[in-house]
Structure formats: structure tokens, C-alpha cells
Design an enzyme around this catalytic site. Structure first.
Site, short mmCIF file in Angstrom:
data_model
loop_
_atom_site.label_atom_id
_atom_site.label_comp_id
_atom_site.label_asym_id
_atom_site.label_seq_id
_atom_site.Cartn_x
_atom_site.Cartn_y
_atom_site.Cartn_z
N LYS A 191 106.96 18.06 -43.81
CA LYS A 191 108.02 18.38 -44.78
C LYS A 191 109.42 18.04 -44.27
O LYS A 191 110.31 17.75 -45.05
CB LYS A 191 107.94 19.85 -45.17
N GLU B 52 113.97 25.13 -53.62
CA GLU B 52 113.12 26.25 -54.00
C GLU B 52 111.90 26.19 -53.11
O GLU B 52 111.56 25.16 -52.56
CB GLU B 52 112.75 26.17 -55.47
N SER C 133 98.67 17.00 -41.46
CA SER C 133 99.98 17.25 -42.06
C SER C 133 100.79 18.35 -41.41
O SER C 133 102.02 18.34 -41.47
CB SER C 133 99.83 17.53 -43.55
C1 LIG Z 1 103.33 21.82 -47.96
C2 LIG Z 1 102.20 21.33 -47.18
C3 LIG Z 1 101.19 20.51 -47.76
C4 LIG Z 1 101.14 20.19 -49.22
O1 LIG Z 1 102.22 19.49 -49.71
P1 LIG Z 1 102.13 17.93 -50.07
O2 LIG Z 1 103.39 17.68 -50.80
O3 LIG Z 1 100.91 17.74 -50.91
O4 LIG Z 1 102.03 17.20 -48.80
C5 LIG Z 1 100.20 20.02 -46.94
N1 LIG Z 1 100.15 20.31 -45.62
C6 LIG Z 1 101.08 21.10 -45.03
C7 LIG Z 1 100.96 21.38 -43.59
C8 LIG Z 1 102.13 21.63 -45.79
O5 LIG Z 1 103.04 22.41 -45.20
#
Ligand SMILES: *Cc1c(COP(=O)(O)O)cnc(C)c1O
Length: 418
Positions: free
Chosen positions: A107, A129, A395
Site C-alpha cells: 500500500k 478513508e 502483498s
Molecule cells: C489492503 C491489502 C490487500 C488488498 O488490497 P488490494 O488493493 O486488492 O491489493 C492485500 N494484501 C494486503 C497485505 C493488504 O494490506
């Protein structure tokens, strides 16, 4: 969904998509995307779009962005060969480590990019938000870094559920604005933030957290997150000796997935698989499997696939991971699904938990619950594809999920005892 496009249209859209020609001037990814917003919001979106067109591609902005990514975010993030997991699964598994980025997930790539843009556009303050709080924390950190005040709108229900993230945002100098209206969660927080933005579109920058919403956000967020796939593609060639056979990423709004997939779209030999939250079952309200089970419709200013009932009412969703718990998905994913270039599957709460545990024990990586869904699907795929090379978008890290994991373990133990 494939019925919306005839074969000629589809092949032209696939070409345009790979060539980087989408979205078109109207912000459309084929039939999806666009801008479905009230008249009052039009000036704010137009101002943002003009600013992006001018600054985003400029050398000055790109250089500043690259420098922040390198020196503050800690990029490039590592590509890790998962040796023990590979042995278990019978495939060769490589992990793109967004958990190693500053604040613990992908993010931040988007948040710092948009915060820099806000400063370039002359905004006096930033609003954002947040639902689970992760985007709020990334926004707060990015705003502190560029020296802009930040207010994060958050439903009071979410503030209770995500108290540690509220503390983090405060610590990072942001104001957390409690939203008491509507469902008191993410959707109400978005409405509140938009209302505020309308009051001063030139002075306020609205920092959106995923590849969703009205044009130009899905485009902007993709551009900023594409660093994931660009790095991973190069790293696979340098470290793994070639491109993967398949890439997996979890899909909430779709920002980490589009970031990984977009630079790989043109490599037609690479299968791309997005993984949504299958929750506790297939019934309405039991999951957040938007692309797997949803229908076309407008949500938050964008025509995409959404979870709605037959009257067009947005469905409540469920997922063990707060970051996937969303009833919409970015329009570019809707197109890529319709074109058959990316397939979207689901993993259940239980499968995600099991995958998370396996990764902990085999690789020493506590991954985020969101990310764990991608592992669960990759493991399933491995059974039918021995020896193949897998790239997984890791992610984020799972430290934030410790309370959820503890609650779930307590429940499972109680069930076992009963
Ligand atoms: C917020 C988040 C997601 C989901 O958001 P996307 O916009 O679909 O990437 C996935 N993995 C993590 C670790 C997150 O914090």
C-alpha cells in the site's frame, strides 16, 4: 461476463491492454470503468485528471518518486526462492516480498506516490478513508514524509475493530475522523471523504487506496503499483533464470494484483491468477468473491463487477481478512476477466489460515491473511502442474493479523472440545 464482448472487440481490447492504451480518454477499460459521479464531484475529478496528465509522466515527478521508493520505502523489495515450500508442493515457488516494504505492505507504493502528487498539485491537505486501517497508516506515513496534514475518515465500527491502527495513524501525525453515518464502516467513510473533497477540490487531495473508484483512480493506482511487477519480472530473469509459468496475487480492490500482473500481460505464456476471498461459503454475504460470483453494476463511481442482489442493493461481504472484505473490484480486473487474460478463483477462510501456517513453518514468513489466499490457490494449482515455476505476490506481512489468528484459534479449540 464474456458475452458482453464479441471476438473482434475482445482481441482489440487485449491488444490495447497489453500496449498500455487503456484506459481510454473516458477512463474506460472496454465496457468497464468510467466515471459515474454526481455533478458536484465533477470539478474535483477533472482537476485531478489534469494534474495527473501533467505531472505523473514528468521526469521530475518520476525521479522524485523513484528516490522515495528507494530511500524511504526500501525498494526494490526482495524476490525470495521458497525452497522448502517448493519441495513440499512439487513446484518452484518464488515470492515477491512486498511485506518488506516500509509499513509492511504494497500500500505504501501508492500512498507515497499520491502524497508526492498532492504536493505537486499544490494541495494544502490530504484526506483518505480506511476500513481495516492499513491504507490509513500508509497514508499517514506518506503525508508525514512529504509534510502535508492528513485526515483519515474511518467508520466507528472499524475504529473499534482496528484500534491498534488508529493508534498508529495518530502516532504518525494524522487525524482520524470518526464516521457515525450509514453503515459506520468503509462505505460510509468513503461518502464522508467525498463530501469533504467537494467543499475544496483545489485545496484538498483525496488519496484513494486501491485500483477502484471513478477515473482516474484505477489508472493512477495501477501506474504507481506497477513497480511490483516491473521489479519482479526483472528479478525472475536475473535470479530465477527466466519468467514464471504462472503468477498469483490476492484481490481485494485489486491494487497489488494489477501491480504485479500489468507488466506481465504481454508475456502470453505466463498464466495470471487472481485470488479472491471465498470466506465461509458460496452463499450471498458469506464471501467477498466479487469477480467469481458478482454481476456488472456501478459502485463508488465506477462500472465494474460488484456483489449485489437482484434489486441492485450492495451485498454485505465476509472474509477473515479485512483487506479483502469489499463488495467491488477494480474495473481493469473486470476487463481482464472478460478477456480471459486473467482468471479469478477463490480461497476460503480455512484454506487461507492453513496456507498461512504452512508458510510460517516452512519459510519463516508470517504473511498477511489477505496474501495467504494467494498461497492457498497456488498450492492447489501445484498439484496439477508439477515442476512449474510459480511467482506469488506476497502483498504484506501478518503481524497486524495476530489478534484475528488468536481469536480463530480459540474458536477452533472450543469447537474441538465441544
Ligand atoms: C489492503 C491489502 C490487500 C488488498 O488490497 P488490494 O488493493 O486488492 O491489493 C492485500 N494484501 C494486503 C497485505 C493488504 O494490506
Amino acid at each position: 461476463m464474456k458475452a458482453v464482448l464479441d471476438a473482434d472487440e475482445a482481441s482489440e481490447l487485449l491488444r490495447a491492454s497489453i500496449a498500455g492504451e487503456l484506459p481510454d480518454e473516458r477512463g474506460r477499460f472496454g465496457p468497464f470503468g468510467g466515471r459515474y459521479i454526481p455533478e458536484t464531484l465533477v470539478p474535483a475529478f477533472e482537476l485531478l485528471e489534469r494534474g495527473i496528465r501533467e505531472y505523473l509522466p514528468s521526469d521530475e515527478f518520476q525521479q522524485e518518486y523513484r528516490t522515495q521508493l528507494r530511500d524511504w520505502v526500501g525498494r526494490p523489495t526482495a524476490l525470495t526462492f521458497a525452497a522448502r515450500l517448493s519441495e513440499r508442493w512439487g513446484t518452484k515457488v518464488w515470492l515477491k516480498r512486498e511485506d518488506l516494504a516500509h509499513t509492511g505492505a504494497h500500500k505504501i507504493n501508492n500512498a507515497i506516490g499520491q502524497a508526492l502528487l498532492a504536493r505537486k498539485l499544490g494541495a494544502r491537505r490530504v484526506i483518505a478513508e480506511t476500513g481495516a486501517g492499513q491504507h490509513g497508516v500508509a497514508s499517514a506515513a506518506a503525508c508525514a514524509r512529504v509534510g502535508l496534514p492528513c485526515r483519515v475518515y474511518m467508520g466507528v465500527v472499524d475504529m473499534q475493530r482496528q484500534a491498534p491502527n488508529v493508534d498508529r495513524m495518530h502516532r504518525l501525525g494524522a487525524e482520524v475522523f470518526p464516521v457515525e453515518s450509514g453503515d459506520k464502516t468503509l462505505r460510509a467513510a468513503i461518502d464522508e471523504a467525498l463530501r469533504e473533497w467537494v467543499s475544496d477540490p483545489a485545496g484538498i487531495y483525496y488519496l484513494l487506496g486501491s485500483a477502484v473508484g471513478a477515473h482516474p483512480y484505477p489508472y493512477l493506482v495501477r501506474e504507481l503499483q506497477s513497480v511490483i511487477g516491473t521489479e519482479a519480472r526483472q528479478q525472475m530473469q536475473d535470479l530465477a533464470g527466466g519468467l514464471p509459468d504462472v503468477a498469483f496475487a490476492c484481490v481485494g480492490g485489486g491494487s497489488n494484483a494489477i501491480g504485479l500482473f500489468y507488466p506481465l500481460l504481454g508475456d502470453s505464456d505466463i498464466e495470471l491468477i487472481g485470488v479472491e476471498a471465498g470466506g465461509t461459503g458460496d452463499g450471498l454475504g458469506q464471501n467477498a468473491a466479487t469477480l467469481a460470483t458478482g454481476t456488472p453494476g456501478v459502485l463508488q463511481g465506477c462500472y465494474s463487477i460488484i456483489l449485489q442482489d437482484e434489486h441492485g442493493n450492495i451485498q454485505e461481504t465476509h472474509s477473515i481478512s479485512a483487506g479483502l472484505d469489499y463488495s467491488g473490484v477494480g474495473p481493469e480486473h473486470a476487463l481482464l476477466q472478460a478477456l480471459g487474460r486473467v482468471s479469478y478463483v477463490t480461497a476460503s477462510d480455512d484454506e487461507a489460515l492453513e496456507a498461512l501456517q504452512e508458510l510460517c513453518e516452512t519459510e519463516g514468513i508470517l504473511t498477511a491473511l489477505e496474501t495467504a489466499h494467494a498461497y492457498a490457490a497456488a498450492k492447489r494449482w501445484s498439484r496439477d502442474n508439477p515442476g512449474k515455476r510459480i511467482l506469488i505476490g506476497n502483498s504484506g506481512r501478518g503481524d497486524k493479523d495476530m489478534p484475528t489468528l488468536a481469536r480463530y484459534a480459540a474458536r477452533t479449540n472450543a469447537n474441538a472440545a465441544a
